[in-house]
Design an enzyme around this catalytic site. Structure first.
Site, PDB file in Angstrom:
ATOM      1  N   GLU A   1      -2.682  43.995  27.313  1.00 22.84           N
ATOM      2  CA  GLU A   1      -0.866  44.190  27.821  1.00 22.84           C
ATOM      3  C   GLU A   1      -0.889  43.653  29.713  1.00 22.84           C
ATOM      4  OE1 GLU A   1      -0.185  47.542  27.055  1.00 22.84           O
ATOM      5  OE2 GLU A   1      -0.073  48.068  24.926  1.00 22.84           O
TER       6      GLU A   1
ATOM      7  N   ASP B   1     -22.375  47.156  22.755  1.00 26.01           N
ATOM      8  CA  ASP B   1     -20.113  47.128  22.287  1.00 26.01           C
ATOM      9  C   ASP B   1     -20.568  45.247  23.852  1.00 26.01           C
ATOM     10  OD1 ASP B   1     -17.570  47.194  22.360  1.00 26.01           O
ATOM     11  OD2 ASP B   1     -16.926  47.859  24.567  1.00 26.01           O
TER      12      ASP B   1
ATOM     13  N   GLY C   1     -14.758  45.185  17.839  1.00 23.54           N
ATOM     14  CA  GLY C   1     -13.915  45.464  16.678  1.00 23.54           C
ATOM     15  C   GLY C   1     -13.326  43.811  16.703  1.00 23.54           C
TER      16      GLY C   1
END
Length: 1285
Positions: free
Chosen positions: A643, A413, A832
């Protein structure tokens, strides 16, 4: 129903099974049925809350454990032989003695299993007897009970800092907003607090909650192990349905935090809770070496049968050649003697019993001990310890350590694995205007300076300048430079003491505002008296409220005790010490000189004190009234670092998130005005929409406003066609400019997010709300219906702006990837992120090189994808077939997006995709989903039959980790899901380098050599018995006492191979790290080859021949008895086997000498003691032999002749054609300075290349790009000559 009625019992059991397997469950309260018989309870068919994880019971332990052990064929084989030895016509030894080895093995394993099961029993008992509070109708209050007493349908009260006993549907909390905060670290490792809210419209949130008033029916789905989804609705007596989801479910094992108490309705209990359904125990994996070992054991069985067949046939011909019946053949009771054919048939089984040691019964036990020792060394390696997180490597799979030395493909990843997962706000674009935040970039550049400078930045204490929106603040400075050279360990410790919240390091929380944007915010605020919000203010409001961040106070420390009182006062003296320095720093900065100003994070730091506010009207607007010190203790707990970074960025500009409840979110504006937004709904993020939204009612305009954030393409699609051609004028330019800024951010490697808003009319909201409530109350297709309602609202958005967030590379990632690539490992990164961001990170971490041929595959349809794939493959094949390109390898890198990858994973393109991928040095897959990650790993592993390793840090990497041969989890900031699903857990990506190149190489080499030696040892010893059969008529007799044969394998030669497998070291760690190409010796077939096994077997045959026939020739025509002849054989065999191991040992230590000499001493002492017994068959044999000079001469000559070929082979091979390992050992023999200089020189010559390559002509594909290739250096040729593998 009577208990003696069997039909009624069967019917009742079938009915209960049908209810448990039903897709929907209807649960009623147990209170009306309290005190009644069990058959009258409404939820009687559902399991209780008591758990049992033990495998055995006291009465059934022995048969169940033996049954489990007999699943191992080796145990079954030896038990069968022991039983066969009780048959008089085939027994070769005393039957009772033959049982000793297998009984020892079975007993030791049984004791280990019993101890493990007893520990499980103690754990179960402790959990089942933990205290909880269940509501009693009889007592009219919550009474103290045990966890095992909880049943489905009960009302359970959980107090602050208590662990939840069962899965509860939240009905009431002490919080007036109906919120309960939980910590789920016991389940998923995430330490950040999560909000759970009560089911709306069921219970009034009053202090005196009465469970007896609950008369609704809870309808929920069948239990499953999905921790993130829960389908449920509550049906009221009026038939009204109220939907509930995972946001209202308190999971067993979670801990209540920052909430005095919470009351819930038990929906799942015991083994049906989500926590228990996820507790599958340790996963068993078989290593590649173990699979090869099982094949070789089969060969040993075949060899054993062949030897026994030779013995049976030899006995037949020997009997046939006898002139009569010899006197030593005892007839049966009838006076008959077995015929030669029948006798040879019996002899076949007797030979199996005699030669049974050829199948290594103790090999499996020795392998387990070796792996435990190897894991002990790995876990105690100081280089694999991370001081910052105070964590070391965890080995969770005990049986695949050797696979670490055979890895050929690594799938990684990006976020949190290659990068820090510490999101730093870097740039933003608002309404088409870009704000570069140069001051913040300077601060981050200073952090990248040497360590002392980093400490200066990280240890600045917040100071009270003018309000944060004032530009005069930048002229202020700070002191504290005298602490620049303080200990790094103390700084880290103090930092950790100040906060135990994820994503809260100074690097992430402190942002220096952009001057231009700060001035604009100040100007807008000063004139914002109209009802219309400025887009700039809307942008920062979106940053502050479009998230799920939980606001808590640092004084509300999480208590780890099990006590009920919920005092949140901090008891950590470091907190008080830190607060003292904060105040002192604030006083010093008042008098700081402007000449000493720097662009530190304190220059624009928000004042650490809030203004208390007082509500002036019902609009939700507050005004400042005074100062408070609440802000200094405020902390934000976010579920993702993105966030947190955005909320801290908004705070830097004065838009401070003050509080969040299920129904409201409060934000303070730069000038002190407080806005309390009513939260109408939250449209959570999902992997399909790639965005989240929050629908609020604006306190000033009273409008319903939808704030949305998400991936750039997902937001731009909602604006219309690309670049919003349907828009006109300024709005179209804004979208085009923002898209340009996004592309620039991505090329810089920044993570991009878009923000938009929409004003929803009251009429549209009412219609949408009805659909939303219907979707929330649904059971079938609930997720799809909820997503449809979100998509229905998220249309025709107005773009506000975009952000660029930097996720910095971890330390030593480029060096680690380069070393792994030089070790022959192909690197794949599955992320991603968008392609531009991923490619930038790829170059930064050296996954992609400037001289690489980068093939970008981004296709919109399968036809184009197939055409590009075929074209590229054809060009690569033509390059390989060109005679001019012999011994050269093209540097090809492949970049694929998620849509194209989905096409390539289809059945008809899989083969061609794999053929292209195996020719690529590195592959970068972008915009991939967790299922695609799993599919890629599984495809490469199965199609190419290679050893794969997957490494990740988040829940989205679990599928990939479990699909690989070895899964490695990184204990990052996004919880411990990846760690819990992995085989090994590390804290930094750089640790992968030493774990594979050093420990992986050592574990594989040691275990492979130990297994080969074990087969050699057993065969060499057994063959002595086999050769003796040619001189005893193949009668399955032994020339040595059977007890000594048992001692030989049990005591004399058992410890040296284990020591060899744990401690041998062919090359030092320094050389293995400096010369990564040495790792290739373990890839593919590795050291444990088919040829290596049989060469060792042939060597065992040769040495056994020498060890038998030299003593035989020495004692030929003498009158020595059989045990006098066997004693030198046993001694010579022991010495030869141990000296053979001495030749194989690469690095001698004091432990090696002690064990080797100790084995000889133990064998001598035990043999002398045993042969001194009067009842021993070989009484006083060794004592007499030690007086005979011929005995010593036999031992010397036999040992030399037996070992000379192997020794000469090693000498000639290492002299004429030394292997890379041998060359590395010569390098190890140099002094430290010379060795270090050689490695540095070789690294410098190497230049990041491993072999000399020629350029690859560019394929005729528009998606292919290439940069010029630099000339090959001399070091590359040196690499080939010196370390060609």
């Amino acid at each position: 129903m009577a208990w003696w009625n069997p039909l009624a019992l069967i019917w009742d059991n079938l009915r209960g099974q049908r209810i448990r397997e039903n897709d929907l469950r209807h649960l009623a309260s147990n209170l009306p049925y309290e005190g009644l018989a069990k058959k009258k309870q409404p939820n009687r068919y559902l399991p209780g809350n008591a758990i049992k994880t033990t495998k055995y019971t006291l009465l059934l332990f022995l048969p169940m454990n033996l049954f489990e052990q007999f699943h191992r064929l080796a145990n079954l084989y030896f038990v069968g032989l022991a039983i066969l030895n009780f048959v008089p016509v085939v027994n070769a030894f005393e039957p009772e003695v033959a049982l000793i080895p297998i009984c020892v093995i079975l007993s030791l394993t049984a004791l280990k299993d019993a101890w493990e099961d007893f520990r499980r029993y103690q754990s179960d008992r402790k959990l089942n007897n933990m205290v909880c509070f269940i509501y009693s109708r009889k007592h009219k209050q919550f009474v103290e009970r045990r966890w095992k007493d909880v049943r489905v349908g009960d009302f359970v009260k959980a107090l602050c800092n208590e662990i939840i006993s069962a899965d509860l549907l939240l009905l009431h909390t002490s919080d007036r907003n109906g919120v309960c905060h939980i910590e789920s670290s016991n389940l998923d490792g995430e330490t950040n607090l999560k909000e759970r809210k009560v089911v709306p419209g069921l219970c009034v949130t009053e202090p005196d909650f009465q469970p007896e008033s609950f008369n609704s029916v809870v309808v929920c789905e069948r239990p499953n192990n999905n921790l993130n989804h829960f389908k449920c609705y509550v049906e009221k007596p009026t038939k009204e349905k109220v939907g509930a989801g995972i946001e209202s479910l308190l999971l067993r094992g979670c801990t209540v935090r920052n909430t005095d108490h919470a009351v819930g309705f038990v929906v799942y209990a015991g083994h049906e809770t989500k926590a228990m359904l996820n507790n599958n125990g340790p996963r068993y994996k078989r290593s590649k070496l173990e699979r090869k070992l099982n094949v070789d054991v089969i060969f040993c069985v075949i060899l054993l049968l062949a030897m026994c067949l030779v013995g049976a046939l030899g006995h037949f011909f020997w009997r046939q050649a006898l002139p009569g019946v010899p006197p030593y053949l005892v007839p049966d009771n009838n006076g008959h003697v077995d015929s030669p054919s029948l006798s040879s048939f019996y002899m076949f089984f007797s030979m199996i019993i005699l030669l049974q040691v050829l199948i290594p019964i103790s090999l499996y036990v020795s392998i387990e001990l070796v792996k435990i020792g190897q894991i002990l060394f790995i876990t105690h390696d100081i280089d694999l310890y991370d001081e910052e997180t105070d964590s070391r490597i965890q080995c969770k799979a005990l049986n695949i350590t050797e696979d670490l030395g055979q890895i050929e493909y690594i799938f990684s990843d990006k976020t949190g694995t290659l990068t820090e997962n510490k999101m730093v706000f870097r740039r933003c674009s608002i309404m088409g205007t870009e704000y570069p935040h140069k001051e913040n970039a300077i601060r981050l550049a200073v952090i990248d300076e040497p360590e002392s400078e980093e400490e200066v930045i990280f240890n600045q204490q917040p100071q009270p300048p003018q309000p944060v929106w004032s530009l005069d603040a930048e002229d202020r400075s700070h002191e504290g430079r005298q602490r620049r050279h303080e200990s790094r360990h103390k700084n880290k410790f103090a930092e950790n003491a100040q906060s135990n919240v994820a994503f809260s390091s100074p690097l992430e929380t402190q942002v220096i505002p952009d001057r231009k944007l700060l001035q604009q915010v100040s100007n807008v605020e000063s004139r914002s008296s109209s009802q219309k919000m400025d887009p700039c203010l809307d942008f920062f409001l979106a940053l502050a409220i479009c998230n799920t961040v939980v606001v808590s106070m640092a004084t509300a420390r999480r208590q780890s005790t099990q006590e009920h009182p919920c005092s949140f006062q901090s008891t950590n003296p470091l907190d008080n010490f830190s607060n003292f320095f904060k105040k002192a720093s604030s006083l010093r900065n008042i008098f700081a000189s402007k000449r000493d100003r720097t662009f530190s994070e304190t220059s624009f730091k928000e004042d650490d004190r809030f203004t208390t506010f007082q509500k002036v009207d019902d609009s939700g607007v507050f005004t400042s009234r005074g100062r408070s010190d609440e802000s200094s203790s405020m902390c934000y707990e976010a579920e993702s670092p993105d966030e947190a970074a955005l909320v801290y960025a908004a705070k830097a500009y004065g838009f401070i998130l003050l509080s969040r409840t299920p129904n409201s979110v409060t934000v303070r504006l730069p000038l002190g005005q407080i806005l309390a937004f009513e939260v109408l709904d939250i449209l959570s993020f999902d992997s399909n929409r790639k965005r989240m939204s929050v629908l609020v009612r604006h306190p000033i305009t009273k409008e319903c406003v939808l704030y949305t954030k998400g991936a750039d393409y997902s937001i731009m699609e909602l604006l219309g066609a690309p670049y919003a051609e349907h828009l006109s004028g300024n709005q179209k330019n804004i979208v085009a400019d923002t898209q340009y800024h996004l592309d620039c951010y991505a090329k810089e490697g920044l993570r991009t997010l878009c923000f938009a808003k929409k004003v929803v009319s009251a009429k549209d909201y009412d219609v949408w709300f009805v659909n939303r409530q219907s979707a929330m109350a649904a059971i079938d297709g609930r997720e799809e219906l909820i997503m449809d309602t979100a998509v229905q609202l998220e249309t025709n958005l107005t773009l506000l702006g975009a952000t660029g967030i930097e996720d910095r590379l971890q330390e030593s990632v480029p060096d680690t990837i380069l070393a792994l690539r030089e070790a022959g490992i192909k690197m794949w990164v599955l992320t991603g992120d968008k392609p531009e961001t991923a490619v930038n990170i790829g170059y930064a971490c050296r996954l992609l090189e400037d001289e690489d041929l980068v093939i970008n595959m981004s296709c919109k349809n399968k036809l184009v994808c197939t055409s590009i794939l075929d074209c590229t493959l054809e060009e690569v094949r033509s390059y390989e077939n060109d005679p001019r390109n012999v011994d050269t390898t093209p540097d090809i890198s492949l970049v694929i997006d998620g849509r194209t990858l989905a096409m390539l994973l289809s059945k008809d393109l899989q083969g061609r995709f794999v053929e292209l991928a195996k020719r690529c040095r590195s592959v970068l897959c972008c915009r991939v989903t967790p299922l695609q990650k799993r599919g890629v790993v599984k495809l490469i592993r199965e199609k190419l039959r290679v050893m794969t390793l997957a490494v990740g840090d988040g829940a989205n990497d679990v599928n990939m980790i479990q699909a690989a041969d070895i899964g490695i989890g990184i204990s990052g900031q996004e919880g411990m899901q990846a760690v819990m699903a992995s085989d090994f857990a590390i804290s930094r990506f750089k640790h992968l380098k030493k774990l594979l190149l050093v420990h992986g190489h050592w574990c594989y080499t040691r275990l492979a050599n130990m297994i080969i030696y074990f087969f050699f040892k057993n065969l060499a010893n057994v063959n002595l018995l086999f050769w003796y059969q040619f001189y005893c008529g193949f009668t399955a007799t032994a020339m040595l006492d059977y007890w000594l044969l048992i001692f030989f394998n049990l005591f004399f030669t058992s410890v040296p191979p284990i020591m060899f497998g744990i401690m041998d070291k062919d090359v030092s760690a320094e050389v293995l790290l400096g010369v990564p190409e040495l790792y290739r010796t373990g890839q593919g077939a590795g050291k444990y080859r088919f040829s290596t096994f049989w060469v060792s077997m042939l060597d065992a045959f040769y040495q056994s021949l020498i060890c038998f026939f030299i003593p035989y020739l020495a004692y030929q025509d003498s009158d020595v008895d059989v045990f006098t002849f066997g004693t030198p054989l046993n001694a010579v065999s022991l010495i030869t086997i141990l000296l053979h191991l001495s030749i194989e040992i690469q690095a001698w230590t004091v432990v090696h000498w002690i064990i080797m000499l100790g084995s000889v001493a133990v064998s001598l002492i035990l043999t002398l003691l045993y042969t001194s017994c009067v009842t021993c068959n070989s009484h006083w044999t060794l004592q007499n032999q030690l007086k005979d000079p011929i005995f010593y001469l036999i031992c010397i000559i036999t040992t030399v002749v037996a070992l000379l070929p192997r020794y000469m082979f090693h000498v000639m091979r290492n002299s004429i054609s030394p292997s890379p390992i041998v060359q590395a050992r010569h390098l190890d023999g140099l002094d430290a300075s010379t060795k270090e200089a050689w490695i540095k020189e070789w690294r410098g010559f190497r230049g990041g290349e491993e072999v000399k390559r020629s350029e690859l002509c560019t394929p005729p594909s528009p998606t292919t790009s290439r940069t010029p290739t630099s000339p090959d250096s001399l070091g590359n040729e040196i690499t080939l000559r010196s370390f060609k593998i």
